[in-house]
Design an enzyme around this catalytic site. Structure first.
Site, PDB file in Angstrom:
ATOM      1  N   GLU A 176       9.491  17.171  14.742  1.00  0.00           N
ATOM      2  CA  GLU A 176       9.921  17.033  13.353  1.00  0.00           C
ATOM      3  C   GLU A 176       9.191  18.081  12.495  1.00  0.00           C
ATOM      4  O   GLU A 176       7.982  18.212  12.581  1.00  0.00           O
ATOM      5  CB  GLU A 176       9.547  15.621  12.870  1.00  0.00           C
ATOM      6  N   LYS A 202       0.883  -1.181   0.000  1.00  0.00           N
ATOM      7  CA  LYS A 202       0.000   0.000   0.000  1.00  0.00           C
ATOM      8  C   LYS A 202       0.911   1.219   0.000  1.00  0.00           C
ATOM      9  O   LYS A 202       1.375   1.666   1.040  1.00  0.00           O
ATOM     10  CB  LYS A 202      -0.898  -0.031   1.237  1.00  0.00           C
ATOM     11  N   ARG A 255       0.203   9.942  -1.798  1.00  0.00           N
ATOM     12  CA  ARG A 255       0.738  11.175  -2.401  1.00  0.00           C
ATOM     13  C   ARG A 255       1.784  10.875  -3.463  1.00  0.00           C
ATOM     14  O   ARG A 255       1.966  11.658  -4.386  1.00  0.00           O
ATOM     15  CB  ARG A 255       1.315  12.074  -1.296  1.00  0.00           C
ATOM     16  N   CYS A 300      13.719  11.132   6.853  1.00  0.00           N
ATOM     17  CA  CYS A 300      13.719  10.748   8.272  1.00  0.00           C
ATOM     18  C   CYS A 300      15.132  10.802   8.834  1.00  0.00           C
ATOM     19  O   CYS A 300      15.333  10.714  10.035  1.00  0.00           O
ATOM     20  CB  CYS A 300      13.113   9.375   8.464  1.00  0.00           C
ATOM     21  N   SER A 318       4.957   8.559   9.614  1.00  0.00           N
ATOM     22  CA  SER A 318       5.105   9.498  10.725  1.00  0.00           C
ATOM     23  C   SER A 318       4.924   8.774  12.065  1.00  0.00           C
ATOM     24  O   SER A 318       4.312   7.704  12.130  1.00  0.00           O
ATOM     25  CB  SER A 318       4.073  10.612  10.582  1.00  0.00           C
TER      26      SER A 318
HETATM   27  P1  NAD Z   1       2.260   9.302   7.068  1.00  0.00           P
HETATM   28  O1  NAD Z   1       2.322   8.708   8.422  1.00  0.00           O
HETATM   29  O2  NAD Z   1       1.330  10.438   6.829  1.00  0.00           O
HETATM   30  O3  NAD Z   1       1.858   8.172   5.985  1.00  0.00           O
HETATM   31  C1  NAD Z   1       2.533   6.951   5.915  1.00  0.00           C
HETATM   32  C2  NAD Z   1       1.569   5.881   5.428  1.00  0.00           C
HETATM   33  O4  NAD Z   1       0.524   5.721   6.391  1.00  0.00           O
HETATM   34  C3  NAD Z   1       0.904   6.228   4.102  1.00  0.00           C
HETATM   35  O5  NAD Z   1       0.854   5.082   3.310  1.00  0.00           O
HETATM   36  C4  NAD Z   1      -0.489   6.693   4.518  1.00  0.00           C
HETATM   37  O6  NAD Z   1      -1.483   6.384   3.566  1.00  0.00           O
HETATM   38  C5  NAD Z   1      -0.751   5.920   5.798  1.00  0.00           C
HETATM   39  N1  NAD Z   1      -1.566   6.670   6.764  1.00  0.00           N
HETATM   40  C6  NAD Z   1      -1.581   8.016   6.953  1.00  0.00           C
HETATM   41  N2  NAD Z   1      -2.420   8.341   7.959  1.00  0.00           N
HETATM   42  C7  NAD Z   1      -2.930   7.183   8.425  1.00  0.00           C
HETATM   43  C8  NAD Z   1      -3.844   6.858   9.465  1.00  0.00           C
HETATM   44  N3  NAD Z   1      -4.405   7.810  10.224  1.00  0.00           N
HETATM   45  N4  NAD Z   1      -4.162   5.564   9.670  1.00  0.00           N
HETATM   46  C9  NAD Z   1      -3.601   4.592   8.924  1.00  0.00           C
HETATM   47  N5  NAD Z   1      -2.734   4.840   7.914  1.00  0.00           N
HETATM   48  C10 NAD Z   1      -2.392   6.122   7.665  1.00  0.00           C
HETATM   49  O7  NAD Z   1       3.755   9.684   6.671  1.00  0.00           O
HETATM   50  P2  NAD Z   1       4.251  10.511   5.406  1.00  0.00           P
HETATM   51  O8  NAD Z   1       3.907  11.954   5.609  1.00  0.00           O
HETATM   52  O9  NAD Z   1       3.857   9.852   4.149  1.00  0.00           O
HETATM   53  O10 NAD Z   1       5.829  10.324   5.542  1.00  0.00           O
HETATM   54  C11 NAD Z   1       6.653  11.179   6.278  1.00  0.00           C
HETATM   55  C12 NAD Z   1       6.946  10.625   7.652  1.00  0.00           C
HETATM   56  O11 NAD Z   1       7.550   9.349   7.533  1.00  0.00           O
HETATM   57  C13 NAD Z   1       7.943  11.470   8.427  1.00  0.00           C
HETATM   58  O12 NAD Z   1       7.511  11.562   9.758  1.00  0.00           O
HETATM   59  C14 NAD Z   1       9.244  10.699   8.332  1.00  0.00           C
HETATM   60  O13 NAD Z   1      10.145  10.913   9.387  1.00  0.00           O
HETATM   61  C15 NAD Z   1       8.728   9.297   8.337  1.00  0.00           C
HETATM   62  N6  NAD Z   1       9.697   8.383   7.759  1.00  0.00           N
HETATM   63  C16 NAD Z   1      10.348   7.545   8.602  1.00  0.00           C
HETATM   64  C17 NAD Z   1      11.320   6.695   8.111  1.00  0.00           C
HETATM   65  C18 NAD Z   1      12.048   5.777   9.026  1.00  0.00           C
HETATM   66  O14 NAD Z   1      12.698   4.864   8.549  1.00  0.00           O
HETATM   67  N7  NAD Z   1      11.960   5.953  10.322  1.00  0.00           N
HETATM   68  C19 NAD Z   1      11.628   6.694   6.739  1.00  0.00           C
HETATM   69  C20 NAD Z   1      10.927   7.575   5.899  1.00  0.00           C
HETATM   70  C21 NAD Z   1       9.960   8.415   6.427  1.00  0.00           C
END
Ligand code: NAD
Length: 475
Positions: free
Chosen positions: A376, A170, A174, A278, A223
């Site tokens: 962040e 999945k 975006r 990240c 996130s």
């Molecule tokens: P996000 O949490 O908004 O989305 C990530 C995924 O979760 C997406 O596929 C989205 O559809 C899904 N999602 C979003 N809201 C949800 C909810 N309420 N319930 C269930 N699923 C949901 O993250 P993003 O904005 O796409 O990515 C950026 C974030 O990811 C930053 O915080 C970054 O630090 C983090 N990140 C972490 C790593 C790591 O390895 N720790 C790597 C890359 C990015």
């Protein structure tokens, strides 16, 4: 509208859609469907069916297909990079780097004949031998963030499928276009239909994936609040889960550091990928006498960074992912100023460009108590904080809730060792601005940057996607 991949079929679900943008122009370039429980169930059914034969396919056959996939990814690196830049916005060089880091995991997966070996001990006791074997889990799922549309899916499914599992991906709603091309190439490599399936969507699709009884394990990157939520939901339903979350990474500069090297590395860490990483070093802690010269060097160099569409040569900072995200980053900067930080470089001068641009922004006199020192921001914003000693700098870095990465710039081995021993982060850089482990090592976030036990990538990834069976034998 872009399609889901269910088995061998590309299907357009009759669902509401969201626009996909080119963030460098603000134009809508595609639409993504918001799949729900019905589409998720179809994908899991296809994966479950494929699992019956895939889990029995020989390791050598699976490895042969993975080598072919690697070759196709190499051949299509430029195309994949352009897809990333088009709908994510990062520069083409950054996109090429992303594809390269993703392929590393495929390289690692090609080592399956070694990675999937169990262990044996003959004559454990009189006449008894003991062996363990690694078995796949079944259908597993991966939920990925927007900021690495190719690399992060590649952290997951190559390791899952080489171990004999089938996969439902999945991608971020975006940035879902990279995953489509990855899946097309996967089929072209000859993997059987249903081994990799693709379901587009957002929360509803994620909830349906986690709740489905046939899904055995959940890999998540995103996130922190969503990582925590996914971890809780999946664990509550008895699933194996690895959930990597957000970060707040510190870069400590000691007075004996090579200032020129540290400045370039900090700029890349803070502003590369427009700060949407990240492993972005979003706080620099300047120690003692380096404070003024470092701040001046950062300001002068950051001011010269080229901001613009990532597809153009020479550009160093691309746009942010969405207008709303830029608004969020702007509110974050304003909160910092209100809480007492001093604005040294104002990125708002790029707000009038078409697209979702924000230039490099530097705030000075930041403390861990301020929003910008604690949370962040996920944009091109560098906070500078000050400390009298390494001990004080370490205390500041360890005060935040996250523990993804921490970096030190110094010429002192003793200081670097002390830092390595005391810092509460899973990825540590010594004179390296972005301490990203290579694909054959785990990606170990600590504290609120990770929920679970076994990390993504490397031997942890293989262990996550396999279960052990121990056989005790007497003849
Ligand atoms: P996000 O949490 O908004 O989305 C990530 C995924 O979760 C997406 O596929 C989205 O559809 C899904 N999602 C979003 N809201 C949800 C909810 N309420 N319930 C269930 N699923 C949901 O993250 P993003 O904005 O796409 O990515 C950026 C974030 O990811 C930053 O915080 C970054 O630090 C983090 N990140 C972490 C790593 C790591 O390895 N720790 C790597 C890359 C990015």
């Amino acid at each position: 509208m872009i399609p889901n991949l269910i088995g061998s079929q590309w299907i357009h679900p009759a669902r509401e859609t969201l626009p996909i943008y080119n963030p460098a122009t603000g134009e809508v370039i595609e639409h993504v469907p918001l799949s729900g429980a019905e589409e998720v169930a179809q994908a899991i059914e296809a994966a479950q069916e494929a699992y019956q034969t895939w889990s029995q396919t020989s390791v050598m056959e699976r490895t042969r297909l993975m080598f072919r996939y690697k070759e196709l990814l190499e051949q299509h690196t430029e195309e994949l990079s352009r897809i990333i830049t088009l709908h994510h916005g990062k520069t083409l060089d950054e996109a090429r780097g992303e594809v390269r880091r993703g392929i590393e995991v495929v390289d690692f997966a090609c080592g399956a004949p070694t990675l999937l070996q169990g262990r044996t001990l003959r004559q454990v006791t009189q006449g008894i031998d003991q062996d363990f074997y690694l078995y796949p889990l079944g259908v597993v799922t991966g939920i990925t963030p927007f900021n690495f549309p190719v690399m992060i899916p590649l952290w997951m499914f190559p390791l899952a499928v080489i171990a004999g599992n089938t996969f439902v991906l999945k991608p971020s709603e975006r940035t879902p276009l990279g995953a489509i091309r990855l899946a097309e190439l996967f089929l072209e490599a000859g993997f059987p239909p249903g081994v990799l399936n693709l379901v587009h969507g957002a929360k509803e699709a994620v909830d349906a994936l986690i709740a489905h009884p046939d899904v055995r394990a959940v890999s998540f990157v995103g996130s922190a609040p969503v990582a925590r939520y996914v971890y809780r939901q999946a664990a509550h339903q008895g699933k194996r889960v690895q959930a990597a979350g957000g970060a707040k990474n510190h870069l400590i500069v000691l007075p004996d550091a090579d200032l020129e090297h540290a400045t370039a590395a900090i700029l890349n860490s803070a502003f590369g990928n427009a700060g949407e990483r990240c492993l972005a070093g979003s706080v620099t802690i300047a120690v003692g006498s380096v404070q003024e010269p470092l701040l001046e060097a950062l300001r002068v160099a950051a001011e010269q960074l080229a901001v613009g569409p990532g597809i153009e040569p020479g550009i160093q900072i691309g746009p942010l992912i969405r207008a709303e995200h830029r608004e969020r980053v702007l509110r974050y900067v304003e909160a910092g100023i209100k809480e007492g930080a001093q604005l040294v470089l104002d990125g708002r001068r790029f707000l009038n460009l078409p697209g979702f641009f924000l230039g490099p922004t530097i705030l000075d006199h930041v403390t861990p108590k301020m929003t910008v020192g604690r949370e962040e921001g996920f944009g091109p914003v560098l906070s500078v904080s000050r400390a009298a000693t390494l001990g004080e700098a370490l205390a500041q870095a360890n005060e935040v809730a996250y523990g993804n990465m921490a970096v030190i710039f110094t010429r002192s081995g003793a200081a670097a060792r002390l830092f390595r021993e005391r810092v509460e982060a899973g990825m540590v850089g010594i004179n390296v601005g972005v301490a990203q482990p290579f694909g054959f090592y785990p990606f170990p976030g600590w504290r609120q940057s990770f929920y679970g036990d076994l990390h993504l990538q490397g031997s942890d990834g293989i262990e996550f996607y396999t279960r052990k069976k121990v056989v005790v034998t007497r003849w």
